[in-house]
Design an enzyme around this catalytic site. Structure first.
Site, short mmCIF file in Angstrom:
data_model
loop_
_atom_site.label_atom_id
_atom_site.label_comp_id
_atom_site.label_asym_id
_atom_site.label_seq_id
_atom_site.Cartn_x
_atom_site.Cartn_y
_atom_site.Cartn_z
N CYS A 10 14.62 41.14 41.37
CA CYS A 10 15.64 41.01 42.41
C CYS A 10 16.86 40.34 41.78
O CYS A 10 17.03 40.39 40.56
CB CYS A 10 15.10 40.24 43.62
SG CYS A 10 14.61 38.54 43.29
N ASN A 13 15.51 35.89 41.57
CA ASN A 13 14.11 35.60 41.22
C ASN A 13 13.62 34.31 41.90
O ASN A 13 12.78 33.60 41.35
CB ASN A 13 13.90 35.52 39.69
CG ASN A 13 12.43 35.53 39.25
OD1 ASN A 13 12.10 34.97 38.23
ND2 ASN A 13 11.57 36.13 40.01
N CYS A 15 13.55 34.44 45.71
CA CYS A 15 13.13 34.82 47.07
C CYS A 15 12.26 36.07 47.05
O CYS A 15 11.03 36.00 47.17
CB CYS A 15 14.35 35.06 47.98
SG CYS A 15 15.34 33.57 48.26
N ARG A 16 12.88 37.24 46.89
CA ARG A 16 12.14 38.49 47.09
C ARG A 16 11.14 38.82 45.99
O ARG A 16 9.99 39.18 46.27
CB ARG A 16 13.11 39.67 47.25
CG ARG A 16 13.93 39.59 48.51
CD ARG A 16 15.10 40.53 48.46
NE ARG A 16 16.08 40.11 47.45
CZ ARG A 16 17.11 40.82 47.05
NH1 ARG A 16 17.31 42.02 47.57
NH2 ARG A 16 17.95 40.34 46.15
N SER A 17 11.57 38.74 44.72
CA SER A 17 10.63 39.17 43.67
C SER A 17 9.44 38.21 43.50
O SER A 17 8.34 38.68 43.23
CB SER A 17 11.34 39.46 42.35
OG SER A 17 11.99 38.33 41.82
N ASP A 125 17.97 41.14 51.18
CA ASP A 125 18.09 39.80 50.59
C ASP A 125 18.11 38.75 51.71
O ASP A 125 19.04 38.72 52.51
CB ASP A 125 19.40 39.75 49.79
CG ASP A 125 19.57 38.45 49.04
OD1 ASP A 125 18.74 37.54 49.24
OD2 ASP A 125 20.53 38.35 48.27
P1 4NP Z 1 16.61 36.84 45.60
O1 4NP Z 1 17.62 36.05 46.57
O2 4NP Z 1 17.44 37.80 44.80
O3 4NP Z 1 15.69 37.52 46.55
O4 4NP Z 1 15.93 35.79 44.75
C1 4NP Z 1 18.78 35.44 46.14
C2 4NP Z 1 18.71 34.21 45.53
C3 4NP Z 1 19.88 33.57 45.13
C4 4NP Z 1 21.09 34.19 45.36
C5 4NP Z 1 21.16 35.43 45.96
C6 4NP Z 1 19.99 36.06 46.34
N1 4NP Z 1 22.29 33.52 45.00
O5 4NP Z 1 23.37 34.04 45.31
O6 4NP Z 1 22.23 32.45 44.38
#
Ligand code: 4NP
Length: 154
Positions: A10, A13, A15-17, A125
């Protein structure tokens, strides 16, 4: 045949992955299927950090402790180490194509393409979202984990 290897990717790294990693680890154990599983982010902002507290709480609510996971950034080398690389959303897939080496072993695709009826869709997201968005992401990665276990059981 060597055991299948899966990398979920993702953006951050955190939240989703990691949730996808947790869901597939749990489903693989339940199904008795041996799979090498990891996750990474296309971005480097959260490298070395544990998953977002909301993701940790959600996984724990489903009986899975992901507090020991640590974020890392995906590398070109990952395309030589993993047989399957799954992008959590279409932008992640685009970013992966950008760093993809010219020759590699990985089958790179969008994760939700593995789920019947969800082709082309994103695991949304939830980072700037609320609890409902995290629950939706969890439901999506669980549906994907079920589809992957079915696929690798064959
Ligand atoms: P992820 O979520 O891609 O599912 O881990 C996010 C985590 C951090 C950010 C964006 C999405 N960020 O902008 O810092």
């Amino acid at each position: 045949m060597s055991q299948p290897s899966v990398l979920f990717v993702c953006l951050g790294n955190i939240c989703r992955s990691p949730l996808a990693e947790a869901a597939l680890r749990a489903r693989a154990v339940e199904a008795g299927v041996a799979i090498t599983i990891d996750s990474a982010g296309t971005g480097d902002w959260h490298v070395g950090r544990p998953p977002d507290p909301r993701a940790q709480a959600l996984a724990l609510a489903h009986g899975i402790d992901i507090s020991s996971y640590r974020a890392r950034q995906v590398t070109a080398e990952d395309f030589h180490r993993f047989g399957h690389v799954y992008a959590l959303d279409p932008q992640n897939l685009k970013d992966l194509h950008r760093i993809e080496p010219s020759h590699h072993i990985a089958d790179l695709r969008l994760l939700m393409d593995m789920v019947p009826g969800r082709k082309g869709t994103a695991v949304i997201d939830p980072y700037y979202g609320d609890e409902h968005d995290f629950e939706q992401a969890w439901a999506d990665v669980c549906a994907a984990a079920d589809a992957l276990v079915k696929r690798f059981r064959r």
